[in-house]
Design a protein around this motif. Structure first.
Motif, PDB file in Angstrom:
ATOM      1  N   SER A  87       0.844  -1.197   0.000  1.00 21.91           N
ATOM      2  CA  SER A  87       0.000   0.000   0.000  1.00 21.91           C
ATOM      3  C   SER A  87       0.877   1.245   0.000  1.00 21.91           C
ATOM      4  CB  SER A  87      -0.939   0.006   1.215  1.00 21.91           C
ATOM      5  OG  SER A  87      -0.232   0.178   2.433  1.00 21.91           O
ATOM      6  N   ALA A  88       1.937   1.230   0.803  1.00 22.94           N
ATOM      7  CA  ALA A  88       2.852   2.371   0.873  1.00 22.94           C
ATOM      8  C   ALA A  88       3.635   2.530  -0.425  1.00 22.94           C
ATOM      9  CB  ALA A  88       3.804   2.196   2.052  1.00 22.94           C
ATOM     10  N   VAL A  89       4.049   1.421  -1.011  1.00 20.83           N
ATOM     11  CA  VAL A  89       4.763   1.473  -2.293  1.00 20.83           C
ATOM     12  C   VAL A  89       3.868   2.088  -3.369  1.00 20.83           C
ATOM     13  CG1 VAL A  89       5.666   0.035  -4.174  1.00 20.83           C
ATOM     14  CG2 VAL A  89       6.327  -0.446  -1.797  1.00 20.83           C
ATOM     15  N   ARG A  90       2.637   1.613  -3.450  1.00 18.17           N
ATOM     16  CA  ARG A  90       1.733   2.092  -4.507  1.00 18.17           C
ATOM     17  C   ARG A  90       1.395   3.567  -4.349  1.00 18.17           C
ATOM     18  NH1 ARG A  90      -1.180  -3.531  -3.373  1.00 18.17           N
ATOM     19  NH2 ARG A  90      -0.308  -4.741  -5.114  1.00 18.17           N
ATOM     20  N   LEU A  91       1.124   3.991  -3.130  1.00 18.78           N
ATOM     21  CA  LEU A  91       0.758   5.392  -2.920  1.00 18.78           C
ATOM     22  C   LEU A  91       1.970   6.309  -3.100  1.00 18.78           C
ATOM     23  CD1 LEU A  91      -1.717   5.097   0.078  1.00 18.78           C
ATOM     24  CD2 LEU A  91      -2.236   5.301  -2.364  1.00 18.78           C
ATOM     25  N   SER A  92       3.131   5.869  -2.662  1.00 16.94           N
ATOM     26  CA  SER A  92       4.339   6.675  -2.872  1.00 16.94           C
ATOM     27  C   SER A  92       4.620   6.826  -4.363  1.00 16.94           C
ATOM     28  CB  SER A  92       5.538   6.027  -2.170  1.00 16.94           C
ATOM     29  OG  SER A  92       5.330   5.960  -0.774  1.00 16.94           O
ATOM     30  N   ARG A  93       4.423   5.761  -5.104  1.00  9.61           N
ATOM     31  CA  ARG A  93       4.632   5.801  -6.558  1.00  9.61           C
ATOM     32  C   ARG A  93       3.650   6.775  -7.221  1.00  9.61           C
ATOM     33  NH1 ARG A  93       4.800   0.011  -8.187  1.00  9.61           N
ATOM     34  NH2 ARG A  93       2.521   0.153  -8.085  1.00  9.61           N
ATOM     35  N   ALA A  94       2.454   6.858  -6.658  1.00  7.94           N
ATOM     36  CA  ALA A  94       1.438   7.735  -7.237  1.00  7.94           C
ATOM     37  C   ALA A  94       1.660   9.204  -6.893  1.00  7.94           C
ATOM     38  CB  ALA A  94       0.049   7.300  -6.758  1.00  7.94           C
ATOM     39  N   TYR A  95       2.101   9.487  -5.665  1.00  9.19           N
ATOM     40  CA  TYR A  95       2.132  10.872  -5.191  1.00  9.19           C
ATOM     41  C   TYR A  95       3.494  11.552  -5.275  1.00  9.19           C
ATOM     42  CZ  TYR A  95      -2.596  10.182  -3.374  1.00  9.19           C
ATOM     43  OH  TYR A  95      -3.953   9.941  -3.258  1.00  9.19           O
ATOM     44  N   LEU A  96       4.571  10.800  -5.252  1.00  7.11           N
ATOM     45  CA  LEU A  96       5.890  11.435  -5.264  1.00  7.11           C
ATOM     46  C   LEU A  96       6.175  12.256  -6.528  1.00  7.11           C
ATOM     47  CD1 LEU A  96       8.212   8.855  -3.485  1.00  7.11           C
ATOM     48  CD2 LEU A  96       7.975  11.275  -2.904  1.00  7.11           C
TER      49      LEU A  96
END
Length: 263
Positions: free
Chosen positions: A116-125
């Motif tokens: 979940s953290a990987v996916r959201l970081s990939r989306a927002y960074l």
């Protein structure tokens, strides 16, 4: 030191209760526009209304999504396309012996605690990089260093969070985007309260005393010899996402009560 996050939008995952809610409350009191996230629409909406009544200075928005799946993460990003501050707090833990923990247990912890953290970081960074300002926090655990024998699967997932945060900090090198992990120790959240409920019912002792006894028995290296409060964790996170922490990145910052016995 007066932390002012006015004009910043912060997403806190898994924030309807516990550490996540405490972080959302602190960020909101600092002026951030806060997005609360949970799996239940009713619970998430209720938490948002509670936050509004507890001193919120910025706006409060509920965003329901199950982050244990790629589809759920994508649904959250569709609701909230851009944030300045991402708190990857969503997580689960389950004490279970290694030989009883099947693939499903390992995969569930990996999907929620890491992916979940990987996916959201990939989306927002990328959006943060474009604006040349952003903060990402991975809520890891002292268990990422002190792998607990009663839940090895959980400890491994938290070690992964620490590693991903360090790698992403390097990926954002040369920008004003920082990425850090925060390592709480035993913390008196609703999840820990539920874990200790049987002992409290049996003994009739205050929950704080039971939690302190648990810490002394299972985390003997603790220096404070008690469980931390969710507010103590939230205070550190609030500092790390503030402008005052602009030179802190790629760090695993402890709020573990001294459990990790290294210099």
């Amino acid at each position: 030191m007066q932390i002012d996050l006015t004009g910043k939008r912060a997403l806190v995952t898994g924030s309807t209760e516990g550490i996540g809610y405490a972080i959302a409350r602190q960020l909101s009191r600092a002026g951030a526009d806060v997005v609360l996230n949970g799996r239940s629409e009713e619970k998430t909406t209720k938490a948002a209304k509670r936050l509004e009544s507890e001193g919120a200075r910025g706006s409060v928005k509920p965003a329901t999504a199950d982050l244990s799946t790629a589809e759920g993460c994508a649904a959250l990003v569709a609701q909230i396309p851009q944030v300045d501050i991402l708190i990857n707090n969503a997580g689960i833990f389950q004490p279970i012996d290694f030989f009883d923990a099947d693939d499903e247990v390992w995969d569930r912890h990996w999907q929620v605690n890491v992916m979940s953290a990987v996916r959201l970081s990939r989306a927002y960074l990328p959006g943060m990089q474009k604006l040349n300002w952003g903060r990402v926090i991975f809520l890891a655990s002292e268990s990422g260093f002190n792998i607990p024998v009663e839940m090895i699967h959980y400890g491994v997932s938290k070690t992964a969070d620490i590693a991903v945060a360090r790698g992403l900090a390097k990926r954002m090198a040369g920008t004003n985007v920082t990425v850090n992990s925060v390592l709480p120790g035993p913390t008196l959240s609703e999840g820990v309260e539920a874990m200790l409920a049987d002992e409290q019912a049996k003994t009739g002792l205050p929950l704080e005393e039971i939690a302190a006894a648990f810490v002394k028995q299972h985390r003997g290296s603790s220096i404070i010899q008690r469980a931390s409060s969710v507010e103590e964790v939230a205070n550190l996170v609030t500092y790390l996402v503030s402008p005052f922490a602009s030179a802190t990145t790629g760090a695993s910052v402890r709020v573990d009560g001294g459990v990790i016995d290294t210099l």
